[in-house]
Design a protein around this motif. Structure first.
Motif, PDB file in Angstrom:
ATOM      1  N   ILE A  18       0.704  -1.181   0.350  1.00  0.00           N
ATOM      2  CA  ILE A  18       0.079   0.053  -0.094  1.00  0.00           C
ATOM      3  C   ILE A  18       0.856   1.233  -0.064  1.00  0.00           C
ATOM      4  CG2 ILE A  18      -1.603   1.350   1.327  1.00  0.00           C
ATOM      5  CD1 ILE A  18      -3.084  -1.414   2.323  1.00  0.00           C
ATOM      6  N   VAL A  19       0.692   2.215  -0.844  1.00  0.00           N
ATOM      7  CA  VAL A  19       1.338   3.297  -1.218  1.00  0.00           C
ATOM      8  C   VAL A  19       0.968   4.375  -0.241  1.00  0.00           C
ATOM      9  CG1 VAL A  19       2.242   5.154  -2.739  1.00  0.00           C
ATOM     10  CG2 VAL A  19       1.675   2.739  -3.529  1.00  0.00           C
ATOM     11  N   GLY A  20      -0.385   4.477   0.010  1.00  0.00           N
ATOM     12  CA  GLY A  20      -1.104   5.420   0.838  1.00  0.00           C
ATOM     13  C   GLY A  20      -2.319   5.580   0.616  1.00  0.00           C
ATOM     14  N   ARG A  21      -3.022   6.420   1.329  1.00  0.00           N
ATOM     15  CA  ARG A  21      -4.479   6.870   1.165  1.00  0.00           C
ATOM     16  C   ARG A  21      -4.530   8.230   0.213  1.00  0.00           C
ATOM     17  NH1 ARG A  21      -8.847   7.406   6.103  1.00  0.00           N
ATOM     18  NH2 ARG A  21     -10.449   8.283   5.159  1.00  0.00           N
ATOM     19  N   VAL A  22      -5.602   8.115  -0.502  1.00  0.00           N
ATOM     20  CA  VAL A  22      -5.906   9.098  -1.459  1.00  0.00           C
ATOM     21  C   VAL A  22      -6.459  10.325  -0.678  1.00  0.00           C
ATOM     22  CG1 VAL A  22      -7.003   9.970  -3.506  1.00  0.00           C
ATOM     23  CG2 VAL A  22      -6.276   7.636  -3.605  1.00  0.00           C
TER      24      VAL A  22
END
Length: 231
Positions: free
Chosen positions: A220-224
């Motif tokens: 997971i890269v991160g939350r939008v």
């Protein structure tokens, strides 16, 4: 009373300066004096006098963003307490708001190599000016190059992904490293019974994908955080 930073931003706005070096020249002081004032969180009183004498700036406006910006103009001492008939005066204090100032950020391609340990570095493909509050050290900006999230996020949209937010909240949008694709936007749901996350696209033509729970930290890269796009 405003903080040093709030007063400092109003001073820079009114004097058209951008850095401590430029402001030090305007005030005819050393740059270290500005650093000292910032550390004390207190604006020296002689600054207000210098700014009034040099620019006609109203000390109350500098201190509290109240009253007119100028007490003296080229026509003399002319405080303005209210707009003249038929004229609307805009409050200049709003230009010190982070949403009124912009930052230039790097835009990345969503293509990259993906391994079991996560994704490789993203390639920079351009620059974008965004509100200052939309940028930050943890926000990575990518340009959407697929139609998987249409109509919610269109192809060609700019997307800010907060890489500091990797804890999954079911139903929210995240950037995810996907094998053979690179970074993809997905709506994530927890399937606790099978110890996996379900990755869904908005476009029904794209099938669901799955991510083992024990792999989410690497993938997971991160939350939008935000989306900028044309309709």
């Amino acid at each position: 009373m405003s903080t040093f930073e709030e007063v400092f931003e109003r001073i820079k706005l009114a004097t058209n300066t951008r850095t401590q070096v430029e402001l030090a020249e305007v005030l005819d002081i050393r740059q270290s004096s500005i650093s000292d004032a910032k550390r004390r969180n207190s604006v020296p009183s002689d600054w207000y006098m210098k700014l009034f004498e040099k620019f006609g700036l109203n000390p109350d406006w500098l201190k509290k963003a109240s009253g007119p910006m100028y007490l003296r103009t080229e026509q003399g001492y002319q405080p303005l307490d209210a707009p003249a008939a038929g004229m609307v005066l805009e409050d200049p204090a709003r230009y010190g708001d982070p949403d009124a100032k912009s930052s230039v950020v790097t835009v990345h391609s969503m293509h990259c190599e993906v391994t079991e340990q996560g994704g490789g570095p993203l390639k920079a493909i351009g620059k974008l000016s965004v509100p200052q509050s939309y940028s930050g050290p943890s926000v990575q900006v990518v340009r959407m190059d697929a139609s998987s999230m249409e109509p919610l996020v269109r192809k060609g949209a700019y997307v800010g992904i907060d890489t500091a937010q990797k804890n999954v909240v079911s139903g929210e949008l995240y950037g995810v490293y996907v094998p053979y694709e690179g970074v993809a936007l997905k709506r994530i749901f927890l399937d606790a019974e099978k110890a996996r996350f379900v990755l869904r696209s908005e476009n029904p033509a794209h099938p669901e994908q799955y991510l083992p729970v024990d792999k989410h930290a690497e993938r997971i890269v991160g939350r939008v955080a935000w989306v900028l796009q044309r309709f």
